[in-house]
Design a protein around this motif. Structure first.
Motif, PDB file in Angstrom:
ATOM      1  N   ARG A 405       0.834  -1.211   0.000  1.00 19.17           N
ATOM      2  CA  ARG A 405       0.000   0.000   0.000  1.00 19.17           C
ATOM      3  C   ARG A 405       0.869   1.261   0.000  1.00 19.17           C
ATOM      4  NH1 ARG A 405      -1.066   2.639   5.365  1.00 19.17           N
ATOM      5  NH2 ARG A 405      -1.868   0.653   6.110  1.00 19.17           N
ATOM      6  N   THR A 406       1.927   1.239   0.806  1.00 21.41           N
ATOM      7  CA  THR A 406       2.812   2.405   0.846  1.00 21.41           C
ATOM      8  C   THR A 406       3.448   2.658  -0.522  1.00 21.41           C
ATOM      9  OG1 THR A 406       3.260   1.960   3.166  1.00 21.41           O
ATOM     10  CG2 THR A 406       4.796   3.424   2.041  1.00 21.41           C
ATOM     11  N   TRP A 407       3.814   1.581  -1.213  1.00 23.11           N
ATOM     12  CA  TRP A 407       4.354   1.745  -2.571  1.00 23.11           C
ATOM     13  C   TRP A 407       3.314   2.408  -3.481  1.00 23.11           C
ATOM     14  CZ3 TRP A 407       9.168   1.520  -4.191  1.00 23.11           C
ATOM     15  CH2 TRP A 407      10.103   0.736  -3.504  1.00 23.11           C
ATOM     16  N   ALA A 408       2.096   1.881  -3.453  1.00 26.11           N
ATOM     17  CA  ALA A 408       1.051   2.417  -4.344  1.00 26.11           C
ATOM     18  C   ALA A 408       0.799   3.890  -4.038  1.00 26.11           C
ATOM     19  CB  ALA A 408      -0.237   1.605  -4.191  1.00 26.11           C
ATOM     20  N   PHE A 409       0.764   4.229  -2.750  1.00 29.20           N
ATOM     21  CA  PHE A 409       0.546   5.629  -2.377  1.00 29.20           C
ATOM     22  C   PHE A 409       1.716   6.508  -2.843  1.00 29.20           C
ATOM     23  CE2 PHE A 409      -2.532   4.984   1.470  1.00 29.20           C
ATOM     24  CZ  PHE A 409      -3.551   4.695   0.581  1.00 29.20           C
ATOM     25  N   THR A 410       2.922   5.985  -2.730  1.00 31.54           N
ATOM     26  CA  THR A 410       4.084   6.785  -3.134  1.00 31.54           C
ATOM     27  C   THR A 410       4.042   7.077  -4.641  1.00 31.54           C
ATOM     28  OG1 THR A 410       5.351   5.732  -1.366  1.00 31.54           O
ATOM     29  CG2 THR A 410       6.609   6.945  -3.017  1.00 31.54           C
ATOM     30  N   PHE A 411       3.660   6.056  -5.443  1.00 31.43           N
ATOM     31  CA  PHE A 411       3.498   6.304  -6.884  1.00 31.43           C
ATOM     32  C   PHE A 411       2.498   7.459  -7.106  1.00 31.43           C
ATOM     33  CE2 PHE A 411       3.970   1.408  -7.379  1.00 31.43           C
ATOM     34  CZ  PHE A 411       5.350   1.501  -7.250  1.00 31.43           C
ATOM     35  N   ALA A 412       1.423   7.426  -6.326  1.00 38.97           N
ATOM     36  CA  ALA A 412       0.366   8.432  -6.489  1.00 38.97           C
ATOM     37  C   ALA A 412       0.857   9.823  -6.079  1.00 38.97           C
ATOM     38  CB  ALA A 412      -0.856   8.048  -5.670  1.00 38.97           C
ATOM     39  N   PHE A 413       1.519   9.906  -4.928  1.00 37.45           N
ATOM     40  CA  PHE A 413       1.947  11.222  -4.428  1.00 37.45           C
ATOM     41  C   PHE A 413       2.916  11.883  -5.406  1.00 37.45           C
ATOM     42  CE2 PHE A 413       1.348   9.226   0.024  1.00 37.45           C
ATOM     43  CZ  PHE A 413      -0.020   9.402  -0.071  1.00 37.45           C
ATOM     44  N   LEU A 414       3.825  11.077  -5.944  1.00 36.37           N
ATOM     45  CA  LEU A 414       4.769  11.623  -6.915  1.00 36.37           C
ATOM     46  C   LEU A 414       4.028  12.072  -8.176  1.00 36.37           C
ATOM     47  CD1 LEU A 414       7.693  12.166  -7.766  1.00 36.37           C
ATOM     48  CD2 LEU A 414       7.871   9.778  -8.486  1.00 36.37           C
ATOM     49  N   SER A 415       3.041  11.286  -8.569  1.00 35.64           N
ATOM     50  CA  SER A 415       2.294  11.606  -9.801  1.00 35.64           C
ATOM     51  C   SER A 415       1.455  12.870  -9.652  1.00 35.64           C
ATOM     52  CB  SER A 415       1.388  10.432 -10.196  1.00 35.64           C
ATOM     53  OG  SER A 415       2.148   9.280 -10.429  1.00 35.64           O
ATOM     54  N   ILE A 416       0.994  13.157  -8.429  1.00 37.19           N
ATOM     55  CA  ILE A 416       0.194  14.390  -8.232  1.00 37.19           C
ATOM     56  C   ILE A 416       0.999  15.596  -8.676  1.00 37.19           C
ATOM     57  CG2 ILE A 416      -0.899  15.955  -6.581  1.00 37.19           C
ATOM     58  CD1 ILE A 416      -1.437  13.609  -4.763  1.00 37.19           C
ATOM     59  N   GLY A 417       2.206  15.693  -8.136  1.00 41.63           N
ATOM     60  CA  GLY A 417       3.038  16.846  -8.473  1.00 41.63           C
ATOM     61  C   GLY A 417       3.384  16.881  -9.951  1.00 41.63           C
ATOM     62  N   LEU A 418       3.698  15.713 -10.496  1.00 40.92           N
ATOM     63  CA  LEU A 418       4.139  15.669 -11.894  1.00 40.92           C
ATOM     64  C   LEU A 418       3.009  15.969 -12.881  1.00 40.92           C
ATOM     65  CD1 LEU A 418       6.515  12.558 -11.744  1.00 40.92           C
ATOM     66  CD2 LEU A 418       7.182  14.944 -12.045  1.00 40.92           C
ATOM     67  N   THR A 419       1.761  15.805 -12.453  1.00 36.78           N
ATOM     68  CA  THR A 419       0.642  16.067 -13.368  1.00 36.78           C
ATOM     69  C   THR A 419      -0.001  17.434 -13.132  1.00 36.78           C
ATOM     70  OG1 THR A 419      -0.777  14.839 -11.853  1.00 36.78           O
ATOM     71  CG2 THR A 419      -0.024  13.673 -13.819  1.00 36.78           C
ATOM     72  N   THR A 420       0.430  18.130 -12.089  1.00 36.12           N
ATOM     73  CA  THR A 420      -0.177  19.436 -11.794  1.00 36.12           C
ATOM     74  C   THR A 420       0.628  20.535 -12.478  1.00 36.12           C
ATOM     75  OG1 THR A 420      -0.965  18.628  -9.669  1.00 36.12           O
ATOM     76  CG2 THR A 420      -0.882  21.018  -9.962  1.00 36.12           C
ATOM     77  N   ARG A 421      -0.005  21.165 -13.445  1.00 34.13           N
ATOM     78  CA  ARG A 421       0.682  22.235 -14.186  1.00 34.13           C
ATOM     79  C   ARG A 421      -0.019  23.550 -13.870  1.00 34.13           C
ATOM     80  NH1 ARG A 421       0.348  17.766 -17.558  1.00 34.13           N
ATOM     81  NH2 ARG A 421       2.380  16.932 -18.130  1.00 34.13           N
ATOM     82  N   LEU A 422       0.640  24.323 -13.042  1.00 33.30           N
ATOM     83  CA  LEU A 422       0.029  25.564 -12.562  1.00 33.30           C
ATOM     84  C   LEU A 422      -0.292  26.515 -13.709  1.00 33.30           C
ATOM     85  CD1 LEU A 422       2.290  26.120  -9.417  1.00 33.30           C
ATOM     86  CD2 LEU A 422       0.093  24.950  -9.545  1.00 33.30           C
ATOM     87  N   ARG A 423       0.562  26.525 -14.747  1.00 29.71           N
ATOM     88  CA  ARG A 423       0.330  27.462 -15.852  1.00 29.71           C
ATOM     89  C   ARG A 423      -0.883  27.069 -16.687  1.00 29.71           C
ATOM     90  NH1 ARG A 423       4.748  24.585 -16.690  1.00 29.71           N
ATOM     91  NH2 ARG A 423       4.872  23.147 -18.462  1.00 29.71           N
ATOM     92  N   GLU A 424      -1.361  25.826 -16.524  1.00 32.14           N
ATOM     93  CA  GLU A 424      -2.533  25.392 -17.282  1.00 32.14           C
ATOM     94  C   GLU A 424      -3.835  25.586 -16.507  1.00 32.14           C
ATOM     95  OE1 GLU A 424      -2.067  21.443 -18.763  1.00 32.14           O
ATOM     96  OE2 GLU A 424      -0.291  21.958 -19.951  1.00 32.14           O
ATOM     97  N   PHE A 425      -3.737  26.129 -15.300  1.00 30.00           N
ATOM     98  CA  PHE A 425      -4.964  26.409 -14.558  1.00 30.00           C
ATOM     99  C   PHE A 425      -5.823  27.392 -15.352  1.00 30.00           C
ATOM    100  CE2 PHE A 425      -3.687  25.531  -9.858  1.00 30.00           C
ATOM    101  CZ  PHE A 425      -3.716  24.174 -10.131  1.00 30.00           C
ATOM    102  N   ALA A 426      -7.108  27.109 -15.394  1.00 32.14           N
ATOM    103  CA  ALA A 426      -8.016  28.025 -16.077  1.00 32.14           C
ATOM    104  C   ALA A 426      -8.063  29.344 -15.306  1.00 32.14           C
ATOM    105  CB  ALA A 426      -9.407  27.411 -16.137  1.00 32.14           C
ATOM    106  N   ALA A 427      -8.300  30.426 -16.030  1.00 31.31           N
ATOM    107  CA  ALA A 427      -8.516  31.711 -15.362  1.00 31.31           C
ATOM    108  C   ALA A 427      -9.853  31.619 -14.642  1.00 31.31           C
ATOM    109  CB  ALA A 427      -8.532  32.828 -16.393  1.00 31.31           C
ATOM    110  N   VAL A 428      -9.831  31.651 -13.321  1.00 28.62           N
ATOM    111  CA  VAL A 428     -11.051  31.339 -12.578  1.00 28.62           C
ATOM    112  C   VAL A 428     -11.947  32.554 -12.347  1.00 28.62           C
ATOM    113  CG1 VAL A 428     -10.045  29.354 -11.425  1.00 28.62           C
ATOM    114  CG2 VAL A 428      -9.900  31.588 -10.345  1.00 28.62           C
ATOM    115  N   GLY A 429     -11.398  33.723 -12.337  1.00 30.59           N
ATOM    116  CA  GLY A 429     -12.205  34.911 -12.065  1.00 30.59           C
ATOM    117  C   GLY A 429     -12.370  35.133 -10.571  1.00 30.59           C
ATOM    118  N   VAL A 430     -12.688  36.374 -10.223  1.00 29.36           N
ATOM    119  CA  VAL A 430     -12.754  36.752  -8.807  1.00 29.36           C
ATOM    120  C   VAL A 430     -13.945  36.096  -8.105  1.00 29.36           C
ATOM    121  CG1 VAL A 430     -13.061  38.701  -7.226  1.00 29.36           C
ATOM    122  CG2 VAL A 430     -11.573  38.931  -9.216  1.00 29.36           C
ATOM    123  N   ARG A 431     -15.105  36.088  -8.757  1.00 26.71           N
ATOM    124  CA  ARG A 431     -16.311  35.595  -8.069  1.00 26.71           C
ATOM    125  C   ARG A 431     -16.257  34.098  -7.758  1.00 26.71           C
ATOM    126  NH1 ARG A 431     -21.045  37.560 -11.668  1.00 26.71           N
ATOM    127  NH2 ARG A 431     -19.545  37.046 -13.269  1.00 26.71           N
TER     128      ARG A 431
END
Lengths: 464, 80
Positions: A405-431
């Motif tokens: 389980r710890t192995w599977a979680f570690t694969f996931a935690f690493l993948s979260i960061g690697l798949t999160t691209r801040l520059r691709e966040f949609a422009a959300v708007g103030v509201r």
């Protein structure tokens, strides 16, 4: 050649109802998780154990210790890599991912995950706050948002597949009696927080003049199960594509902030592991993000003065709260909101008859695997005394599954960061940002009060 | 594969619900969720309304296409 509807309406051979039991990550997580648990049970019954294969790094202080470990266990690590490659490769293939591309990328993911696993077992790791889930996330985010992730690595970055498999395996560590004892409280606490958070986000968004479909998508993203909640309800109510993108950006952004913030705040307050896990389970938005925070916090137990409880209690409380308390209701939220959208909200030109079958179709099936795993291990360990359980069942049956389980979680935690691209966040708007952020604040405060005051005694006992 | 009435988004040429296509169209979807998740059911994007809709939805602009074109469209290939 195409025809417009309203002309002759031929019948075509189109996609049949997909064979969901082979076409979704949820079902593959069940097959892989229960397959491993079943194999471990068979070996245990025959007097053996899966522990040779479920190799995990041990505590180390010098490089020479570490080199010795890998020299001694090299074949075991290679076998484990082969096992995960086979299991996840089969699932990836069924999901339509090219097998060779997946395997090549997974080899790298496995190697980096192993390095992070090793880092977490350095005897100075706690001193330098090097909690593996947080380090994995930070490393992934840094790579993804600076030099970028090479395209060939992307096929293996399946956060949800890994995290769901890990959750099914986690079921083997939680006896059914615990689920029955803690489940109702988790459901009550989660229901209170979900309803209040949804209400705050939804009504704030509507008051700010946002479309009701966007409001509902944001509300379930914040109150129920993060991005999965947003896409489930977004589809059920027929939200605009941009609405979904806005919800994803807000949920992922705040979820990543909370991965670091919640353990930090809980640590500063010296919350016991069970209490902190319940708070994280109430106030995080996604399973993978919350498990990263909960596992990181569990790592403080025994290493950081003033933090009581067992290490696994944080993950257990989180799972009870998030998976049992919140995730399982997503189908109900989707059905109810699709009913409201169809009957009460403005017409979009798209008609869709709500159906009760929506509840099952959107049910996060991996939860069934988690529950079955718990039932299976409970039945196997029923005939053992507590002393026998600690001496025999725990090291030979449960501990290898915990390592996997710890192995599977570690694969996931690493993948979260690697798949999160801040520059691709949609422009959300103030509201939308204001409505969602208000919900986040209410959620965090209410989750804190419920976990540390109203149900504190209950969650503390869970960790003992 | 089986025959089914076309009169819903599921068989419409404007409907896209292949998982890779959705993950490309919705950035960061796969960082904390997935287009392969059970909760998605078979929802997809409508290219006409620019909405994310259930596959059993209907509208007045359903585009009926032959089966071979439909399968290509569903996976994101332009209509020939």
């Amino acid at each position: 050649m195409a025809h417009i509807a309203g002309q002759s309406a031929p019948r075509v051979t189109a996609a049949a109802a997909p064979r969901q039991f082979l076409r979704t990550e949820d079902w593959w997580a069940i097959w892989i998780g229960l397959g491993l648990i079943g194999s471990a049970a068979v070996l245990f019954a025959a007097g053996g154990s899966l522990k040779w294969l479920a190799v995990a790094p041990q505590k180390w202080s010098q490089w020479s210790d570490l080199a010795g470990q890998f020299h001694l266990n090299g074949l075991r690590y290679a076998s484990l890599w082969l096992l995960w490659s086979t299991l996840f490769g089969a699932g990836a293939l069924a999901l339509g991912i090219e097998l060779t591309a997946f395997l090549r990328a997974f080899a790298v993911l496995f190697a980096v995950s192993a390095a992070l696993y090793v880092l977490g077992l350095w005897d100075q790791a706690a001193h330098y706050n090097l909690e593996p889930p947080l380090v994995a996330l930070a490393v992934g985010l840094a790579v993804s948002n600076t030099v970028g992730v090479p395209r060939w690595l992307e096929p293996a970055l399946r956060v949800e597949f890994f995290i769901k498999t890990g959750i099914v395996l986690l079921g083997a560590s939680l006896p059914l009696t615990l689920l029955l004892w803690a489940g109702p409280v988790a459901m009550l606490q989660a229901a209170i927080v979900s309803l209040v958070t949804f209400g705050v986000i939804y009504f704030c968004a509507v008051r700010l003049g946002l479309d009701r479909r966007l409001a509902a998508t944001l509300g379930t993203g914040g109150a129920v199960c993060g991005v999965s909640g947003a896409i489930a309800v977004g589809g059920a109510v027929g939200a605009k594509r941009q609405d979904i993108s806005i919800a994803i950006a807000l949920v992922v952004g705040w979820a990543i902030v909370m991965i670091f913030l919640l353990p930090l705040a809980a640590r500063a307050l010296h919350l016991p592991t069970g209490v902190a896990g319940a708070w994280i389970g109430t106030s995080e938005f996604a399973d993978a993000a919350g498990l990263a925070a909960a596992q990181a916090y569990g790592g403080y137990a025994g290493h950081v003065p003033g933090i009581g409880g067992q290490a696994d209690a944080a993950v257990a409380a989180f799972t009870l709260m998030k998976v049992i308390g919140r995730d399982v209701w997503i189908g109900v939220w989707a059905f109810v909101l699709s009913l409201v959208a169809t009957t009460r909200w403005e017409n979009t030109g798209i008609r869709s008859a709500p159906s009760g079958s929506e509840i099952w179709r959107r049910f996060p099936k991996f939860v069934l695997g988690f529950l079955l795993a718990s039932v299976l291990i409970t039945l196997i360990s029923r005939g053992y005394s507590y002393a026998e359980y600690k001496k025999d069942v725990l090291p030979n049956l449960v501990a290898p599954l915990q390592a996997l389980r710890t192995w599977a979680f570690t694969f996931a935690f690493l993948s979260i960061g690697l798949t999160t691209r801040l520059r691709e966040f949609a422009a959300v708007g103030v509201r939308p940002f204001a409505a969602f952020t208000l919900g986040v604040l209410v959620n965090v405060i209410l989750g804190f009060v419920l976990s540390t005051q109203v149900f504190a005694g209950f969650w503390e006992r869970l960790g003992q | 594969m089986s025959a089914e009435p076309i009169a819903s988004c599921r068989g419409c040429g404007h409907f896209r619900n292949a998982a890779p296509l959705l993950e490309a169209a919705l950035p960061n979807l796969n960082s904390l969720s997935s287009a392969h998740a059970a909760v998605r059911a078979d929802d997809g994007l409508c290219a006409v309304h620019d909405r994310y809709v259930r596959a059993v939805s209907v509208c007045d602009r359903l585009l009926i296409v032959p089966a071979q074109d439909f399968l290509a469209l569903r996976d994101g290939t332009p209509l020939r």
